[in-house]
Design a protein around this motif. Structure first.
Motif, PDB file in Angstrom:
ATOM      1  N   ALA A  69      -1.091 -51.847  -3.768  1.00 52.38           N
ATOM      2  CA  ALA A  69      -2.221 -52.776  -3.836  1.00 52.38           C
ATOM      3  C   ALA A  69      -2.298 -53.290  -5.266  1.00 52.38           C
ATOM      4  O   ALA A  69      -3.112 -52.852  -6.076  1.00 52.38           O
ATOM      5  N   GLU A  70      -1.408 -54.227  -5.582  1.00 49.68           N
ATOM      6  CA  GLU A  70      -1.299 -54.769  -6.932  1.00 49.68           C
ATOM      7  C   GLU A  70      -1.149 -56.280  -6.874  1.00 49.68           C
ATOM      8  O   GLU A  70      -0.736 -56.831  -5.851  1.00 49.68           O
ATOM      9  N   LYS A  71      -1.445 -56.947  -7.982  1.00 47.59           N
ATOM     10  CA  LYS A  71      -1.323 -58.399  -8.043  1.00 47.59           C
ATOM     11  C   LYS A  71       0.136 -58.823  -7.926  1.00 47.59           C
ATOM     12  O   LYS A  71       0.481 -59.749  -7.202  1.00 47.59           O
ATOM     13  N   GLU A  72       0.994 -58.159  -8.660  1.00 48.51           N
ATOM     14  CA  GLU A  72       2.424 -58.446  -8.628  1.00 48.51           C
ATOM     15  C   GLU A  72       3.140 -57.290  -7.923  1.00 48.51           C
ATOM     16  O   GLU A  72       2.554 -56.264  -7.619  1.00 48.51           O
ATOM     17  N   ASN A  73       4.423 -57.481  -7.683  1.00 46.15           N
ATOM     18  CA  ASN A  73       5.264 -56.405  -7.155  1.00 46.15           C
ATOM     19  C   ASN A  73       4.705 -55.807  -5.866  1.00 46.15           C
ATOM     20  O   ASN A  73       4.523 -54.595  -5.742  1.00 46.15           O
ATOM     21  N   LYS A  74       4.412 -56.661  -4.899  1.00 41.17           N
ATOM     22  CA  LYS A  74       3.904 -56.190  -3.609  1.00 41.17           C
ATOM     23  C   LYS A  74       5.065 -55.640  -2.780  1.00 41.17           C
ATOM     24  O   LYS A  74       5.953 -56.381  -2.360  1.00 41.17           O
ATOM     25  N   ILE A  75       5.046 -54.342  -2.553  1.00 40.77           N
ATOM     26  CA  ILE A  75       6.105 -53.713  -1.770  1.00 40.77           C
ATOM     27  C   ILE A  75       5.509 -52.758  -0.743  1.00 40.77           C
ATOM     28  O   ILE A  75       4.385 -52.280  -0.893  1.00 40.77           O
ATOM     29  N   GLY A  76       6.276 -52.495   0.296  1.00 39.38           N
ATOM     30  CA  GLY A  76       5.871 -51.543   1.320  1.00 39.38           C
ATOM     31  C   GLY A  76       7.070 -50.737   1.777  1.00 39.38           C
ATOM     32  O   GLY A  76       8.203 -51.225   1.761  1.00 39.38           O
TER      33      GLY A  76
ATOM     34  N   PHE B 294      12.308 -50.861   3.959  1.00 43.14           N
ATOM     35  CA  PHE B 294      11.712 -51.382   2.730  1.00 43.14           C
ATOM     36  C   PHE B 294      11.293 -52.830   2.943  1.00 43.14           C
ATOM     37  O   PHE B 294      12.027 -53.616   3.538  1.00 43.14           O
ATOM     38  N   PHE B 295      10.090 -53.191   2.454  1.00 41.48           N
ATOM     39  CA  PHE B 295       9.549 -54.535   2.648  1.00 41.48           C
ATOM     40  C   PHE B 295       9.025 -55.080   1.317  1.00 41.48           C
ATOM     41  O   PHE B 295       8.581 -54.315   0.463  1.00 41.48           O
ATOM     42  N   GLU B 296       9.054 -56.413   1.179  1.00 39.73           N
ATOM     43  CA  GLU B 296       8.552 -57.050  -0.038  1.00 39.73           C
ATOM     44  C   GLU B 296       7.653 -58.229   0.306  1.00 39.73           C
ATOM     45  O   GLU B 296       7.791 -58.851   1.361  1.00 39.73           O
TER      46      GLU B 296
END
Length: 253
Positions: free
Chosen positions: A219-226, A117-119
């Motif tokens: 692909a969002e402005k906030e809450n960038k997660i991978g 999990f990545f942020e």
């Protein structure tokens, strides 16, 4: 009194005990330090050597006299702490470089799915970079408008590296005016694109399927997660589903 704080700083229990004994008593020979701490003399010499190498104490020797050990100025503890922090950062960086391979090896033996999990933006970069080691063609779902809007620089850096490596990719994209215009100047040598209806199948994320791996990026402005999932069964299912979608998607004009 200071022992616990010194241990939190990075000293071992024995190092902290010897340091505090010298701090409270002033310069002492090894024999007296052994008596105060109740450690064996052989261990005391080892600890004194370690503290000396860390720059926290110094050894004073005079001809025909027993060597004396004393604490250096306590501000040296700050330098010691900063060095430990840098070592921790270096260790973390080194770990990140090999962790995916370690996870893959673990999964191979245990047959358990590996999930990473990545942020944040750096996390997104790491997720995308993982596919650059792919030995096969990469399958991708992408909402290009959202990618350009919220992670354009990250994606451009990734695409530049991918094209330099000659990694081929099939991409199923949301069909809209923006995407069709954008793809006119895209890398056609390494990227094959097809479209699906943006009203019937709306999404704003990026998925990559490659080498027993599936990765997801928001692909969002906030809450960038991978998220990276390494599992052969899940990979085969997602690969088959992609091929079904690909075969039924619209070809680029």
């Amino acid at each position: 009194m200071f022992e616990q704080s010194l241990i939190q700083l990075g000293l071992s229990y024995t190092q902290a005990a010897v340091y505090e004994a010298l701090l409270k008593s002033g310069p002492l020979p090894a024999g007296k330090i052994a008596k105060k701490t109740e450690f064996k003399r052989g261990l005391i010499y080892k600890i004194l050597e370690e503290l000396g190498e860390s720059g926290l104490i110094e050894k004073k020797e005079e001809e025909n006299k027993v060597a004396i050990f004393e604490v250096k100025h306590p501000l040296q503890l700050r330098d010691f702490a900063e060095k430990k922090q840098q070592e921790a950062r270096d260790a973390k960086l080194a770990l990140e470089g090999v962790l995916p391979a370690i996870v893959s090896e673990f999964n191979l033996v245990s047959q358990k799915p590996g999930i990473l999990f990545f942020e944040g933006e750096e996390g997104i970069r790491e997720v995308l970079a993982d596919s650059l080691s792919s030995r096969s063609e990469i399958y991708t779902y992408a909402d290009m408008e959202s990618v350009v809007k919220y992670m354009d620089k990250i994606n451009k850096d990734y695409v530049k590296k991918r094209n330099k490596l000659g990694l081929k990719k099939k991409v199923v994209m949301i069909d809209n005016e923006f995407t069709r215009e954008y793809m006119k100047k895209y890398y056609k040598e390494t990227t094959d694109v097809r479209f699906i209806d943006h009203e019937l199948y709306p999404f704003s994320a990026l998925t990559e399927i490659y080498d027993g791996t599936i990765s997801y990026v928001t692909a969002e402005k906030e809450n960038k997660i991978g998220v990276i999932i390494k599992n052969e069964s899940i990979y085969k299912m997602q690969k088959a589903l992609f091929e079904f979608v690909w075969n039924n998607a619209k070809k680029i004009d």
